[in-house]
Design a protein around this motif. Sequence first.
Motif, PDB file in Angstrom:
ATOM      1  N   SER A  10       0.825  -1.212   0.000  1.00 24.42           N
ATOM      2  CA  SER A  10       0.000   0.000   0.000  1.00 24.42           C
ATOM      3  C   SER A  10       0.858   1.260   0.000  1.00 24.42           C
ATOM      4  O   SER A  10       0.603   2.194  -0.775  1.00 24.42           O
ATOM      5  CB  SER A  10      -0.934   0.010   1.215  1.00 24.42           C
ATOM      6  OG  SER A  10      -1.853  -1.047   1.136  1.00 24.42           O
ATOM      7  N   ILE A  14       1.065   4.032  -2.974  1.00 24.42           N
ATOM      8  CA  ILE A  14       0.771   5.447  -2.724  1.00 24.42           C
ATOM      9  C   ILE A  14       1.927   6.316  -3.197  1.00 24.42           C
ATOM     10  O   ILE A  14       1.715   7.336  -3.874  1.00 24.42           O
ATOM     11  CB  ILE A  14       0.452   5.677  -1.227  1.00 24.42           C
ATOM     12  CG1 ILE A  14      -0.932   5.108  -0.909  1.00 24.42           C
ATOM     13  CG2 ILE A  14       0.540   7.153  -0.862  1.00 24.42           C
ATOM     14  CD1 ILE A  14      -1.256   5.056   0.568  1.00 24.42           C
ATOM     15  N   ALA A  62      -8.613   8.253  -0.589  1.00 24.15           N
ATOM     16  CA  ALA A  62      -8.834   7.013  -1.339  1.00 24.15           C
ATOM     17  C   ALA A  62      -8.268   5.814  -0.583  1.00 24.15           C
ATOM     18  O   ALA A  62      -8.888   4.749  -0.541  1.00 24.15           O
ATOM     19  CB  ALA A  62      -8.214   7.121  -2.731  1.00 24.15           C
ATOM     20  N   ALA A  63      -7.109   5.979   0.025  1.00 15.80           N
ATOM     21  CA  ALA A  63      -6.500   4.887   0.792  1.00 15.80           C
ATOM     22  C   ALA A  63      -7.298   4.600   2.058  1.00 15.80           C
ATOM     23  O   ALA A  63      -7.499   3.442   2.430  1.00 15.80           O
ATOM     24  CB  ALA A  63      -5.052   5.233   1.141  1.00 15.80           C
ATOM     25  N   TYR A  64      -7.765   5.647   2.714  1.00 18.39           N
ATOM     26  CA  TYR A  64      -8.487   5.495   3.979  1.00 18.39           C
ATOM     27  C   TYR A  64      -9.853   4.841   3.792  1.00 18.39           C
ATOM     28  O   TYR A  64     -10.303   4.076   4.638  1.00 18.39           O
ATOM     29  CB  TYR A  64      -8.642   6.866   4.650  1.00 18.39           C
ATOM     30  CG  TYR A  64      -9.337   6.811   5.978  1.00 18.39           C
ATOM     31  CD1 TYR A  64      -8.674   6.316   7.105  1.00 18.39           C
ATOM     32  CD2 TYR A  64     -10.643   7.247   6.122  1.00 18.39           C
ATOM     33  CE1 TYR A  64      -9.307   6.259   8.330  1.00 18.39           C
ATOM     34  CE2 TYR A  64     -11.280   7.190   7.343  1.00 18.39           C
ATOM     35  CZ  TYR A  64     -10.616   6.698   8.448  1.00 18.39           C
ATOM     36  OH  TYR A  64     -11.247   6.637   9.656  1.00 18.39           O
ATOM     37  N   THR A  65     -10.503   5.130   2.677  1.00 16.99           N
ATOM     38  CA  THR A  65     -11.882   4.672   2.497  1.00 16.99           C
ATOM     39  C   THR A  65     -12.017   3.389   1.685  1.00 16.99           C
ATOM     40  O   THR A  65     -13.130   2.913   1.490  1.00 16.99           O
ATOM     41  CB  THR A  65     -12.722   5.771   1.807  1.00 16.99           C
ATOM     42  OG1 THR A  65     -12.120   6.108   0.561  1.00 16.99           O
ATOM     43  CG2 THR A  65     -12.836   7.000   2.678  1.00 16.99           C
ATOM     44  N   ASN A  66     -10.919   2.845   1.213  1.00 16.50           N
ATOM     45  CA  ASN A  66     -10.987   1.633   0.398  1.00 16.50           C
ATOM     46  C   ASN A  66     -10.102   0.541   0.984  1.00 16.50           C
ATOM     47  O   ASN A  66      -8.944   0.790   1.303  1.00 16.50           O
ATOM     48  CB  ASN A  66     -10.545   1.932  -1.040  1.00 16.50           C
ATOM     49  CG  ASN A  66     -11.541   2.800  -1.751  1.00 16.50           C
ATOM     50  OD1 ASN A  66     -12.591   2.325  -2.160  1.00 16.50           O
ATOM     51  ND2 ASN A  66     -11.238   4.077  -1.877  1.00 16.50           N
ATOM     52  N   ILE A  69      -6.729  -2.249  -2.845  1.00 16.53           N
ATOM     53  CA  ILE A  69      -5.757  -1.363  -3.473  1.00 16.53           C
ATOM     54  C   ILE A  69      -6.223  -0.948  -4.863  1.00 16.53           C
ATOM     55  O   ILE A  69      -5.950   0.149  -5.327  1.00 16.53           O
ATOM     56  CB  ILE A  69      -4.356  -2.014  -3.493  1.00 16.53           C
ATOM     57  CG1 ILE A  69      -3.296  -0.955  -3.642  1.00 16.53           C
ATOM     58  CG2 ILE A  69      -4.231  -3.061  -4.574  1.00 16.53           C
ATOM     59  CD1 ILE A  69      -1.948  -1.361  -3.150  1.00 16.53           C
ATOM     60  N   MET A  72      -8.680   1.824  -4.440  1.00 13.48           N
ATOM     61  CA  MET A  72      -7.927   3.020  -4.078  1.00 13.48           C
ATOM     62  C   MET A  72      -7.337   3.668  -5.331  1.00 13.48           C
ATOM     63  O   MET A  72      -7.438   4.878  -5.529  1.00 13.48           O
ATOM     64  CB  MET A  72      -6.807   2.683  -3.094  1.00 13.48           C
ATOM     65  CG  MET A  72      -5.953   3.881  -2.720  1.00 13.48           C
ATOM     66  SD  MET A  72      -4.446   3.451  -1.843  1.00 13.48           S
ATOM     67  CE  MET A  72      -3.424   2.865  -3.173  1.00 13.48           C
ATOM     68  N   TRP A  75     -10.186   5.273  -7.450  1.00 13.69           N
ATOM     69  CA  TRP A  75     -10.654   6.555  -6.920  1.00 13.69           C
ATOM     70  C   TRP A  75      -9.593   7.637  -7.044  1.00 13.69           C
ATOM     71  O   TRP A  75      -9.893   8.810  -7.248  1.00 13.69           O
ATOM     72  CB  TRP A  75     -11.139   6.416  -5.478  1.00 13.69           C
ATOM     73  CG  TRP A  75     -12.529   5.882  -5.443  1.00 13.69           C
ATOM     74  CD1 TRP A  75     -12.926   4.655  -5.002  1.00 13.69           C
ATOM     75  CD2 TRP A  75     -13.704   6.546  -5.905  1.00 13.69           C
ATOM     76  NE1 TRP A  75     -14.282   4.522  -5.169  1.00 13.69           N
ATOM     77  CE2 TRP A  75     -14.789   5.660  -5.717  1.00 13.69           C
ATOM     78  CE3 TRP A  75     -13.960   7.795  -6.468  1.00 13.69           C
ATOM     79  CZ2 TRP A  75     -16.093   5.997  -6.059  1.00 13.69           C
ATOM     80  CZ3 TRP A  75     -15.260   8.128  -6.815  1.00 13.69           C
ATOM     81  CH2 TRP A  75     -16.307   7.240  -6.608  1.00 13.69           C
TER      82      TRP A  75
END
Length: 130
Positions: A10, A14, A62-66, A69, A72, A75
Amino acid sequence: MTIVINLVVSVLTIILLQVLGMVVFTLMTPFKDMEELKKGNVAVALALGGKFLATAIILGVAAYTNTSIWFMMLWFAVGYVCLIAAYWIFELFTPGFKISDHLKQGNVAVGVMLCLVFVGTAFAVSSLII
């Protein structure tokens, strides 16, 4: 061990998306962003910083809500396209001058405004991701 692998993948994803986003943004400008930064061009620094922060906001949400990967990245792509669109829409609403020309000339007012356009767009688009 799986948690560590997921975290590493992840974080690397990112970082890769952030770098990719910044590369695309620098390709959009007719001047070399890094050369302008070396010259001390505050307007370009503000615009580039706004792009970086906006990209980071969208990536973070996007990382927090999905949990996936892939979602993410999807989005992030949607948000990133919105950031690019915001730039071109801002350009359309300033028909009297070309944004990139004023940034290269060091027009700090344009740099601040563009920075806030990017950050504001990122916040607005991030609300769609949730």
